[in-house]
Write a protein that holds these residues in place. Sequence first.
Motif, PDB file in Angstrom:
ATOM      1  N   GLN A 213       0.835  -1.212   0.000  1.00 51.20           N
ATOM      2  CA  GLN A 213       0.000   0.000   0.000  1.00 51.20           C
ATOM      3  C   GLN A 213       0.862   1.250   0.000  1.00 51.20           C
ATOM      4  OE1 GLN A 213      -2.380  -0.762   3.482  1.00 51.20           O
ATOM      5  NE2 GLN A 213      -4.059  -1.653   2.298  1.00 51.20           N
ATOM      6  N   LEU A 214       1.961   1.215   0.736  1.00 48.23           N
ATOM      7  CA  LEU A 214       2.868   2.362   0.751  1.00 48.23           C
ATOM      8  C   LEU A 214       3.447   2.614  -0.637  1.00 48.23           C
ATOM      9  CD1 LEU A 214       4.451   4.521   2.333  1.00 48.23           C
ATOM     10  CD2 LEU A 214       6.155   2.779   2.850  1.00 48.23           C
ATOM     11  N   LEU A 215       3.696   1.533  -1.378  1.00 48.92           N
ATOM     12  CA  LEU A 215       4.246   1.657  -2.730  1.00 48.92           C
ATOM     13  C   LEU A 215       3.155   1.872  -3.777  1.00 48.92           C
ATOM     14  CD1 LEU A 215       6.936  -1.188  -2.671  1.00 48.92           C
ATOM     15  CD2 LEU A 215       7.238   1.236  -2.182  1.00 48.92           C
ATOM     16  N   LEU A 216       1.873   1.910  -3.335  1.00 43.76           N
ATOM     17  CA  LEU A 216       0.725   2.067  -4.237  1.00 43.76           C
ATOM     18  C   LEU A 216       0.621   0.905  -5.212  1.00 43.76           C
ATOM     19  CD1 LEU A 216       0.937   5.895  -5.021  1.00 43.76           C
ATOM     20  CD2 LEU A 216      -0.372   4.737  -3.240  1.00 43.76           C
ATOM     21  N   ILE A 217       0.939  -0.308  -4.727  1.00 46.78           N
ATOM     22  CA  ILE A 217       0.804  -1.529  -5.505  1.00 46.78           C
ATOM     23  C   ILE A 217      -0.491  -2.219  -5.078  1.00 46.78           C
ATOM     24  CG2 ILE A 217       1.790  -3.804  -5.989  1.00 46.78           C
ATOM     25  CD1 ILE A 217       4.536  -2.580  -5.604  1.00 46.78           C
ATOM     26  N   LYS A 218      -1.395  -2.448  -6.024  1.00 39.67           N
ATOM     27  CA  LYS A 218      -2.708  -2.984  -5.695  1.00 39.67           C
ATOM     28  C   LYS A 218      -2.759  -4.513  -5.741  1.00 39.67           C
ATOM     29  CE  LYS A 218      -5.058   1.170  -7.348  1.00 39.67           C
ATOM     30  NZ  LYS A 218      -6.076   1.722  -8.266  1.00 39.67           N
ATOM     31  N   ASP A 219      -1.820  -5.138  -6.444  1.00 39.80           N
ATOM     32  CA  ASP A 219      -1.809  -6.587  -6.541  1.00 39.80           C
ATOM     33  C   ASP A 219      -1.098  -7.169  -5.324  1.00 39.80           C
ATOM     34  OD1 ASP A 219      -1.995  -9.178  -7.329  1.00 39.80           O
ATOM     35  OD2 ASP A 219      -0.635  -9.026  -9.054  1.00 39.80           O
ATOM     36  N   TYR A 220      -1.814  -7.211  -4.194  1.00 38.40           N
ATOM     37  CA  TYR A 220      -1.213  -7.709  -2.955  1.00 38.40           C
ATOM     38  C   TYR A 220      -0.825  -9.185  -3.060  1.00 38.40           C
ATOM     39  CZ  TYR A 220      -3.540  -3.520  -1.117  1.00 38.40           C
ATOM     40  OH  TYR A 220      -3.961  -2.237  -0.910  1.00 38.40           O
ATOM     41  N   GLN A 221      -1.640  -9.952  -3.764  1.00 38.66           N
ATOM     42  CA  GLN A 221      -1.458 -11.389  -3.781  1.00 38.66           C
ATOM     43  C   GLN A 221      -0.121 -11.785  -4.404  1.00 38.66           C
ATOM     44  OE1 GLN A 221      -4.663 -13.447  -5.677  1.00 38.66           O
ATOM     45  NE2 GLN A 221      -3.877 -15.490  -5.243  1.00 38.66           N
ATOM     46  N   ASN A 222       0.314 -11.055  -5.430  1.00 36.12           N
ATOM     47  CA  ASN A 222       1.557 -11.393  -6.118  1.00 36.12           C
ATOM     48  C   ASN A 222       2.721 -10.491  -5.719  1.00 36.12           C
ATOM     49  OD1 ASN A 222       0.419 -13.516  -7.683  1.00 36.12           O
ATOM     50  ND2 ASN A 222      -0.479 -12.003  -9.064  1.00 36.12           N
ATOM     51  N   PHE A 223       2.558  -9.775  -4.613  1.00 35.34           N
ATOM     52  CA  PHE A 223       3.639  -8.889  -4.146  1.00 35.34           C
ATOM     53  C   PHE A 223       4.466  -9.610  -3.093  1.00 35.34           C
ATOM     54  CE2 PHE A 223       5.228  -5.734  -1.095  1.00 35.34           C
ATOM     55  CZ  PHE A 223       6.032  -4.999  -1.941  1.00 35.34           C
ATOM     56  N   ASP A 224       5.778  -9.583  -3.263  1.00 31.95           N
ATOM     57  CA  ASP A 224       6.680 -10.187  -2.287  1.00 31.95           C
ATOM     58  C   ASP A 224       8.020  -9.465  -2.371  1.00 31.95           C
ATOM     59  OD1 ASP A 224       7.553 -11.773  -0.280  1.00 31.95           O
ATOM     60  OD2 ASP A 224       7.529 -13.660  -1.393  1.00 31.95           O
ATOM     61  N   ILE A 225       8.853  -9.653  -1.372  1.00 28.49           N
ATOM     62  CA  ILE A 225      10.142  -8.966  -1.319  1.00 28.49           C
ATOM     63  C   ILE A 225      11.273  -9.979  -1.265  1.00 28.49           C
ATOM     64  CG2 ILE A 225       9.123  -7.005  -0.118  1.00 28.49           C
ATOM     65  CD1 ILE A 225      10.549  -8.027   2.419  1.00 28.49           C
ATOM     66  N   GLU A 226      12.447  -9.495  -1.603  1.00 35.20           N
ATOM     67  CA  GLU A 226      13.659 -10.301  -1.488  1.00 35.20           C
ATOM     68  C   GLU A 226      14.145 -10.209  -0.051  1.00 35.20           C
ATOM     69  OE1 GLU A 226      16.104 -12.959  -2.234  1.00 35.20           O
ATOM     70  OE2 GLU A 226      15.169 -12.175  -4.066  1.00 35.20           O
ATOM     71  N   ASP A 227      13.993 -11.297   0.695  1.00 39.91           N
ATOM     72  CA  ASP A 227      14.277 -11.250   2.128  1.00 39.91           C
ATOM     73  C   ASP A 227      15.597 -11.903   2.495  1.00 39.91           C
ATOM     74  OD1 ASP A 227      13.509 -13.750   1.448  1.00 39.91           O
ATOM     75  OD2 ASP A 227      11.869 -13.918   2.893  1.00 39.91           O
ATOM     76  N   GLU A 228      16.517 -11.979   1.539  1.00 40.70           N
ATOM     77  CA  GLU A 228      17.825 -12.545   1.826  1.00 40.70           C
ATOM     78  C   GLU A 228      18.909 -11.544   1.454  1.00 40.70           C
ATOM     79  OE1 GLU A 228      18.240 -16.198  -0.231  1.00 40.70           O
ATOM     80  OE2 GLU A 228      16.663 -17.244   0.889  1.00 40.70           O
ATOM     81  N   GLY A 229      20.031 -11.667   2.124  1.00 38.32           N
ATOM     82  CA  GLY A 229      21.184 -10.829   1.806  1.00 38.32           C
ATOM     83  C   GLY A 229      21.222  -9.494   2.515  1.00 38.32           C
ATOM     84  N   TYR A 230      20.368  -9.298   3.502  1.00 38.38           N
ATOM     85  CA  TYR A 230      20.355  -8.036   4.234  1.00 38.38           C
ATOM     86  C   TYR A 230      21.062  -8.214   5.573  1.00 38.38           C
ATOM     87  CZ  TYR A 230      17.110  -6.555   0.665  1.00 38.38           C
ATOM     88  OH  TYR A 230      16.537  -6.243  -0.537  1.00 38.38           O
TER      89      TYR A 230
END
Length: 480
Positions: A213-230
């Motif tokens: 929502q912060l990024l104004l992306i409406k397709d929540y179902q297919n939204f994911d982040i890269e959670d490795e390497g941080y």
Amino acid sequence: MKKSILIVLVLMAITSQAQVKKWTLKESVAYALENNISVKQSQLDVELTDIETLQALGNFLPDINMSAGLSENTGLSFNPLTNNAQTTTFLSATGRINAGYTLFNGLRNFREVQRAKISKLAAQLRLTKMEDDISLFVANNYLQVILNKANLEVLISQNSITKDQLTRTQDLVDAGVLPEGDILEIRANDASERQAIVNAENAAQVSLISLAQLLLIKDYQNFDIEDEGYDIVDEGVLNKGVYEIIETAKENRAEIKIAEKSVELAEKDVQIAKSSYYPTLSAFFGYDTRFTNATTFIQDIDQDNPSIFREIGVVEGTGQSVVGQFPNTFTRRVGADPFVDQLYQNDGISYGLSLNIPILNGFSTRGNVKRNQINLERTQNQLEQAQLDLESTVYQAYVDAKGALKSYEAAQSALESQELAYNYAKERYDVGLTNAFDFSQSKVRYDNSKIELNRAKYDYIFKLKVLELYFGIPALELKF
């Protein structure tokens, strides 16, 4: 046929997985800066200052205006060509072009251009600050998603161990080696862990949706982040002295520069207000002409002395004869010439200078100057306050980052200790030297220490990035 269906299903699953984009933090920040509404509003503010600059530069150009008029007169009217009164109906038209140029107005034009340039710099700085704020906000939400996912992995991993332990304990209880209470204790622990997993899944999903929502992306179902390497990447900013960071922040941070530009704008406003004390010198130029189809006058001209003439009659049309009044005369028609001829015959120009000297205007100029001087003092106070606020904020950020590092190091030590305690309790439980309750408590403490390490880690990463931002590292160049 079954093999074909299986292959199709596998390919569909692979394609579905490939369609889910894994957003990195840098991509998320860049996308937010491009699409965030607050950032767009700040960009529009910058565009408005371009208009302000264009208008200020336009004050150096002359004012040029053109006017035209068309009228029909009926009854007793003055002929616009002869300026004589006559009762008739005629059509007349006039045209005028005026140009004016300000030669001197107390240097107001120059100062308005200077003010417009300062105003644009201030708007660009506000845009920079907004981008920094949005970048940190996105980074904080992004790290929160990673933290929730990491906690979920910890709980799932530990629950798998609990399920293995549940199987082994059930075998030992069935064999009569352990009492029935041990299996009940582990089952209760398994239920608590599964409940914690559900809560962790919900927390991870909610934080992911909040980021989308912060990024104004409406397709929540297919939204994911890269959670490795941080991982923690310390570029040495914590090794610098706090006052060095504060001085660097004062030189680079947008909020200080914005306050400085506000002082410059207020100074220009005072100068612009004082320009009203000075005279205004302007130049003007005008050109006008006219046309009419008014009834023709006949003039009786003395042939010996053409300067002697008088009007002797009115001809309603062409071809009517009029007898002269002088012994040696000829007649001359006046008016009703062709349109273009009249434009040339009836034109005229005017030009000159205009000087306006202010003497008394109800203390309006004096009040405006005083008002802007007070505003200047206010902006100077705001600049001083901004410097004090930044110093306090940076000092607090430095202390927070130092504290977060100590908390992270303490969490690492706690995890190492809890891991040793858990392994020792597990060995004792496996040989029957401790009961299930004591073993479960040791495992809970071990799980909590892993979760606390995750929290301390990402809290430290975020606070370190805040400090780096104050040290002058742009948001998109922050390393994670």
